[in-house]
Design a protein around this motif. Structure first.
Motif, PDB file in Angstrom:
ATOM      1  N   TYR A 123      69.149 -18.214  17.868  1.00 14.61           N
ATOM      2  CA  TYR A 123      70.447 -18.512  17.084  1.00 14.61           C
ATOM      3  C   TYR A 123      70.583 -17.910  15.852  1.00 14.61           C
ATOM      4  CZ  TYR A 123      71.643 -20.415  21.569  1.00 14.61           C
ATOM      5  OH  TYR A 123      72.032 -20.621  23.000  1.00 14.61           O
ATOM      6  N   THR A 124      69.580 -17.053  15.555  1.00 10.44           N
ATOM      7  CA  THR A 124      69.514 -16.474  13.975  1.00 10.44           C
ATOM      8  C   THR A 124      70.151 -14.930  14.026  1.00 10.44           C
ATOM      9  OG1 THR A 124      67.508 -17.749  13.458  1.00 10.44           O
ATOM     10  CG2 THR A 124      68.011 -15.890  12.189  1.00 10.44           C
ATOM     11  N   ALA A 125      71.484 -14.777  13.650  1.00 12.43           N
ATOM     12  CA  ALA A 125      72.120 -13.870  14.019  1.00 12.43           C
ATOM     13  C   ALA A 125      71.558 -12.782  12.988  1.00 12.43           C
ATOM     14  CB  ALA A 125      73.506 -13.997  13.519  1.00 12.43           C
ATOM     15  N   SER A 126      71.343 -12.936  11.764  1.00  9.49           N
ATOM     16  CA  SER A 126      70.707 -11.954  10.963  1.00  9.49           C
ATOM     17  C   SER A 126      69.702 -12.663  10.064  1.00  9.49           C
ATOM     18  CB  SER A 126      71.955 -11.372  10.084  1.00  9.49           C
ATOM     19  OG  SER A 126      72.625 -12.205   9.184  1.00  9.49           O
ATOM     20  N   LEU A 127      68.787 -11.897   9.515  1.00  9.42           N
ATOM     21  CA  LEU A 127      67.604 -12.717   8.838  1.00  9.42           C
ATOM     22  C   LEU A 127      67.474 -11.741   7.577  1.00  9.42           C
ATOM     23  CD1 LEU A 127      65.368 -14.777   8.900  1.00  9.42           C
ATOM     24  CD2 LEU A 127      63.858 -12.654   9.891  1.00  9.42           C
ATOM     25  N   SER A 128      67.378 -12.534   6.480  1.00 11.69           N
ATOM     26  CA  SER A 128      67.190 -11.988   5.218  1.00 11.69           C
ATOM     27  C   SER A 128      65.608 -12.485   4.758  1.00 11.69           C
ATOM     28  CB  SER A 128      68.061 -12.431   4.060  1.00 11.69           C
ATOM     29  OG  SER A 128      69.373 -12.065   4.387  1.00 11.69           O
ATOM     30  N   LEU A 129      64.951 -11.424   4.602  1.00  7.63           N
ATOM     31  CA  LEU A 129      63.424 -11.744   4.231  1.00  7.63           C
ATOM     32  C   LEU A 129      63.232 -12.368   2.730  1.00  7.63           C
ATOM     33  CD1 LEU A 129      61.339  -8.734   5.888  1.00  7.63           C
ATOM     34  CD2 LEU A 129      61.559 -11.154   6.810  1.00  7.63           C
ATOM     35  N   LEU A 130      63.858 -11.899   2.073  1.00  2.00           N
ATOM     36  CA  LEU A 130      63.625 -12.340   0.479  1.00  2.00           C
ATOM     37  C   LEU A 130      64.153 -13.915   0.410  1.00  2.00           C
ATOM     38  CD1 LEU A 130      62.869 -11.492  -2.289  1.00  2.00           C
ATOM     39  CD2 LEU A 130      65.289 -10.980  -2.863  1.00  2.00           C
ATOM     40  N   PRO A 131      65.239 -14.356   0.897  1.00  2.00           N
ATOM     41  CA  PRO A 131      65.198 -15.866   0.637  1.00  2.00           C
ATOM     42  C   PRO A 131      64.482 -16.577   1.610  1.00  2.00           C
ATOM     43  CG  PRO A 131      67.348 -14.568   1.151  1.00  2.00           C
ATOM     44  CD  PRO A 131      66.472 -13.665   1.063  1.00  2.00           C
ATOM     45  N   LEU A 152      61.218 -15.801   2.207  1.00  2.00           N
ATOM     46  CA  LEU A 152      59.980 -15.535   1.667  1.00  2.00           C
ATOM     47  C   LEU A 152      60.173 -16.786   0.618  1.00  2.00           C
ATOM     48  CD1 LEU A 152      58.843 -12.110   1.681  1.00  2.00           C
ATOM     49  CD2 LEU A 152      57.848 -14.018   3.257  1.00  2.00           C
ATOM     50  N   GLY A 153      61.258 -16.635  -0.088  1.00  2.00           N
ATOM     51  CA  GLY A 153      61.489 -17.622  -1.430  1.00  2.00           C
ATOM     52  C   GLY A 153      61.487 -18.932  -1.003  1.00  2.00           C
ATOM     53  N   ALA A 154      61.913 -19.479   0.081  1.00  2.00           N
ATOM     54  CA  ALA A 154      61.795 -20.873   0.489  1.00  2.00           C
ATOM     55  C   ALA A 154      60.358 -21.145   0.707  1.00  2.00           C
ATOM     56  CB  ALA A 154      62.671 -20.831   2.129  1.00  2.00           C
ATOM     57  N   LEU A 155      59.377 -20.494   0.782  1.00  2.00           N
ATOM     58  CA  LEU A 155      58.082 -21.015   0.844  1.00  2.00           C
ATOM     59  C   LEU A 155      57.721 -21.556  -0.297  1.00  2.00           C
ATOM     60  CD1 LEU A 155      56.525 -17.987   3.275  1.00  2.00           C
ATOM     61  CD2 LEU A 155      57.473 -20.121   3.743  1.00  2.00           C
ATOM     62  N   LEU A 156      58.360 -21.031  -1.435  1.00  2.00           N
ATOM     63  CA  LEU A 156      57.700 -21.547  -2.733  1.00  2.00           C
ATOM     64  C   LEU A 156      57.947 -23.059  -2.901  1.00  2.00           C
ATOM     65  CD1 LEU A 156      58.538 -18.534  -5.100  1.00  2.00           C
ATOM     66  CD2 LEU A 156      56.337 -19.201  -4.064  1.00  2.00           C
ATOM     67  N   PRO A 157      59.008 -23.409  -2.790  1.00  2.00           N
ATOM     68  CA  PRO A 157      59.546 -25.045  -2.942  1.00  2.00           C
ATOM     69  C   PRO A 157      58.960 -25.672  -1.775  1.00  2.00           C
ATOM     70  CG  PRO A 157      61.376 -23.815  -2.212  1.00  2.00           C
ATOM     71  CD  PRO A 157      60.531 -22.639  -2.620  1.00  2.00           C
ATOM     72  N   TRP A 185      65.949 -25.991   1.633  1.00  2.00           N
ATOM     73  CA  TRP A 185      67.199 -26.164   2.417  1.00  2.00           C
ATOM     74  C   TRP A 185      67.982 -24.835   1.898  1.00  2.00           C
ATOM     75  CZ3 TRP A 185      72.273 -26.623   1.450  1.00  2.00           C
ATOM     76  CH2 TRP A 185      73.123 -26.813   2.688  1.00  2.00           C
ATOM     77  N   THR A 186      68.244 -24.564   0.694  1.00  2.00           N
ATOM     78  CA  THR A 186      69.222 -23.906   0.460  1.00  2.00           C
ATOM     79  C   THR A 186      68.912 -22.267   0.669  1.00  2.00           C
ATOM     80  OG1 THR A 186      69.940 -25.104  -1.575  1.00  2.00           O
ATOM     81  CG2 THR A 186      70.263 -22.838  -1.690  1.00  2.00           C
ATOM     82  N   LEU A 187      67.417 -22.048   0.375  1.00  2.00           N
ATOM     83  CA  LEU A 187      67.063 -20.706   0.561  1.00  2.00           C
ATOM     84  C   LEU A 187      66.935 -20.503   2.109  1.00  2.00           C
ATOM     85  CD1 LEU A 187      64.077 -20.713  -2.225  1.00  2.00           C
ATOM     86  CD2 LEU A 187      66.278 -19.156  -2.144  1.00  2.00           C
ATOM     87  N   MET A 188      66.587 -21.308   2.765  1.00  2.00           N
ATOM     88  CA  MET A 188      66.551 -21.326   4.132  1.00  2.00           C
ATOM     89  C   MET A 188      67.595 -20.929   4.701  1.00  2.00           C
ATOM     90  SD  MET A 188      64.144 -21.444   6.915  1.00  2.00           S
ATOM     91  CE  MET A 188      62.879 -22.357   6.222  1.00  2.00           C
ATOM     92  N   HIS A 189      68.786 -21.623   4.292  1.00  2.00           N
ATOM     93  CA  HIS A 189      70.270 -21.234   4.751  1.00  2.00           C
ATOM     94  C   HIS A 189      70.768 -20.027   4.401  1.00  2.00           C
ATOM     95  CE1 HIS A 189      74.745 -21.561   4.282  1.00  2.00           C
ATOM     96  NE2 HIS A 189      74.801 -22.112   5.265  1.00  2.00           N
ATOM     97  N   ALA A 190      70.216 -19.504   3.282  1.00  2.00           N
ATOM     98  CA  ALA A 190      70.576 -18.219   2.846  1.00  2.00           C
ATOM     99  C   ALA A 190      69.982 -17.161   3.523  1.00  2.00           C
ATOM    100  CB  ALA A 190      70.337 -17.998   1.454  1.00  2.00           C
ATOM    101  N   SER A 191      68.753 -17.564   4.203  1.00  2.00           N
ATOM    102  CA  SER A 191      68.038 -16.246   4.866  1.00  2.00           C
ATOM    103  C   SER A 191      68.633 -16.169   6.255  1.00  2.00           C
ATOM    104  CB  SER A 191      66.770 -16.907   5.067  1.00  2.00           C
ATOM    105  OG  SER A 191      66.439 -18.121   6.197  1.00  2.00           O
ATOM    106  N   THR A 228      68.509 -26.380   9.296  1.00  2.00           N
ATOM    107  CA  THR A 228      67.799 -27.621   9.678  1.00  2.00           C
ATOM    108  C   THR A 228      66.253 -27.248   9.946  1.00  2.00           C
ATOM    109  OG1 THR A 228      68.654 -27.143  11.818  1.00  2.00           O
ATOM    110  CG2 THR A 228      69.855 -28.514  10.760  1.00  2.00           C
ATOM    111  N   VAL A 229      65.962 -26.208  10.218  1.00  2.00           N
ATOM    112  CA  VAL A 229      64.636 -25.697  10.234  1.00  2.00           C
ATOM    113  C   VAL A 229      63.925 -26.161   9.206  1.00  2.00           C
ATOM    114  CG1 VAL A 229      62.661 -23.825  10.429  1.00  2.00           C
ATOM    115  CG2 VAL A 229      65.070 -23.889  11.676  1.00  2.00           C
ATOM    116  N   ALA A 230      64.401 -26.292   7.924  1.00  2.00           N
ATOM    117  CA  ALA A 230      63.634 -26.680   6.452  1.00  2.00           C
ATOM    118  C   ALA A 230      63.579 -28.131   6.724  1.00  2.00           C
ATOM    119  CB  ALA A 230      64.665 -26.365   5.381  1.00  2.00           C
TER     120      ALA A 230
END
Length: 453
Positions: free
Chosen positions: A192-200, A202-207, A233-239, A244-246
């Motif tokens: 149920y992930t319609a589109s995936l943005s890799l940059l956000p 990957l950014g979520a991995l830092l925090p 959570w914010t970066l996961m949402h933007a990706s 909720t996966v975060a």
């Protein structure tokens, strides 16, 4: 020296006394949360079908939040993406606790509820797909809706109808539902992930990495951890991955065992237990009931509207999946484990007990509603049909489970009274001490109930 015989794992077998006490504490909080969840759902239904229904929709669709962070979201989306992240954070803590320090750290014990949870996901999904494909609904994108069990709702029902049922049955239901939640969040992330943005992403991995380092060092400072959790959570949402996966990943990062440097034995309670005590009341008492209030409100439209909703193949698939698929999948998986492995049914239990708990697991609410919104879109006609079907299926499962488990409750009443009376001065029932070496004066030197020479 004679080797100690290996015991076969038992389905619904009694666990350790510390684990039984911990599970009892969890169940009390989840039961209260289930009552609040039910109250929120009823309030939403009443409001949505009242003359003031427009105001309910206005509240749910009201948007707020920083536009720069792409977080100008509706109240309903904040409830689904934000508050449920707390729910899944607690689920992550609970699942890790079970497999690291709980009774399920033994793979033989873990196999039974895991197999039951997998069976309870596969069979409802298959039934849903068969019904919808036969009706010409080729996409079948709502297949995951009937796969989830609402632990708070189910435990609230169990608390009312089964006060004398063994605690091991409650433990089994709790563990099954936690694994069920993990499978559900994996399904959400993958399907149920319609589109995936890799940059956000990957950014979520830092925090997330910074949060992991801090909690592994036993840091509890909220002013450090909460901003990192919010950033993840914010970066996961933007990706594009559901936010909720975060929550689950953050829960998995928290250590379960206490380190020697932090003081205390290695096997003692760790930071996960501390966080669980802090966040479970927030999850069960605030996050999930508010989500239910924001998601369960659907205008039924009288008997005609109800009939129209329940004749939709999507709704039929959901109801059949919850009421029939869940019991069949869980019971069949449990039978297969006992049939083809060394696992045995615990003495005193019957297959009707397994079936009764499997029927109760057909109560799907929180995650089912969430997947319905992701599959068909918030506020769509199909989303309304999903809500009606989830409510109808969950209510039917609750009523059927009530009939079965009330009959079993009478059978277990005498056992319950006997175990209550069979307590020592240390308030630990004898049944948990049968194999514990205890000296008559209190030292650990002589085995209780062992034959005397």
């Amino acid at each position: 020296m004679t080797p100690t015989p290996t015991r076969s794992p038992q389905v619904f077998g009694r666990g350790s006394w510390p684990e039984a006490r911990r599970i009892a504490d969890v169940l009390r909080k989840e039961t209260i949360g289930g009552v609040l969840l039910l109250a929120g759902a009823v309030a939403a239904l009443v409001w949505a079908n009242s003359p003031w229904a427009d105001s309910y929709e206005s509240v749910r669709s009201f948007t707020f939040g920083p536009e720069a962070l792409h977080l100008n979201l509706s109240v309903g989306t904040w409830a689904a993406d934000g508050l449920l992240a707390i729910f899944f954070f607690v689920a992550g803590l609970e699942l890790k606790r079970e497999f690291v320090a709980g009774d399920l750290r033994d793979p033989r014990r873990a196999a039974v509820p895991i197999a039951a949870a997998v069976g309870g996901v596969i069979v409802p999904a298959v039934l849903y797909l068969v019904i919808n494909l036969a009706a010409g609904e080729g996409d079948g994108k709502g297949w995951a809706i009937p796969t989830a069990t609402d632990i708070a709702f189910a435990l609230a029902v169990l608390a009312v109808i089964g006060r004398c049922l063994p605690h091991t049955m409650r433990t089994f239901l709790l563990t099954l539902a936690v694994v069920d939640d993990l499978l559900a969040i994996a399904i959400i992330a993958v399907f149920y992930t319609a589109s995936l943005s890799l940059l956000p992403l990957l950014g979520a991995l830092l925090p997330l990495a910074a949060f992991t380092v801090l909690v592994q060092r036993r840091v509890r400072s909220w002013w450090l951890l909460l901003p990192l959790a919010f950033a993840a959570w914010t970066l996961m949402h933007a990706s594009g991955v559901h936010a909720t996966v975060a929550g689950v990943l953050l829960g998995f990062a928290v250590p379960v065992l206490r380190s020697r440097k932090a003081g205390g034995p290695q096997a003692g309670p760790g930071l996960a237990e501390h966080f669980e005590h802090r966040f479970r009341p927030i999850s069960a008492g605030i996050a999930v009931p508010i989500f239910a209030f924001m998601s369960a409100g659907v205008a039924v439209g009288g008997l005609g509207g109800l009939g129209s909703a329940l004749t939709d193949p999507v709704a039929v698939g959901i109801v059949v999946g919850l009421v029939a698929g869940k019991p069949i999948g869980i019971t069949a998986a449990t039978w297969l484990v006992t049939r083809f492995t060394r696992a045995k049914m615990d003495t005193g239990f019957a297959w009707i007990d397994v079936f009764g708990m499997a029927v109760l697991a057909g109560i799907g609410f929180t995650v089912s509603l969430l997947i319905g919104e992701l599959a068909f879109g918030i506020g769509s006609e199909r989303d309304d049909h999903v809500k009606v079907a989830v409510l109808a299926g969950s209510l039917t499962a609750a009523l059927l489970a009530t009939v079965i488990l009330r009959l079993r409750n009478r059978t277990y009443r005498r056992i319950h009274d006997a175990e209550t009376a069979d307590a020592n001065r240390d308030n630990i029932p004898d049944v948990y001490q049968q194999d514990v070496p205890v000296h008559p004066a209190g030292s650990l030197s002589e085995t209780r109930n062992s034959p005397q020479p």
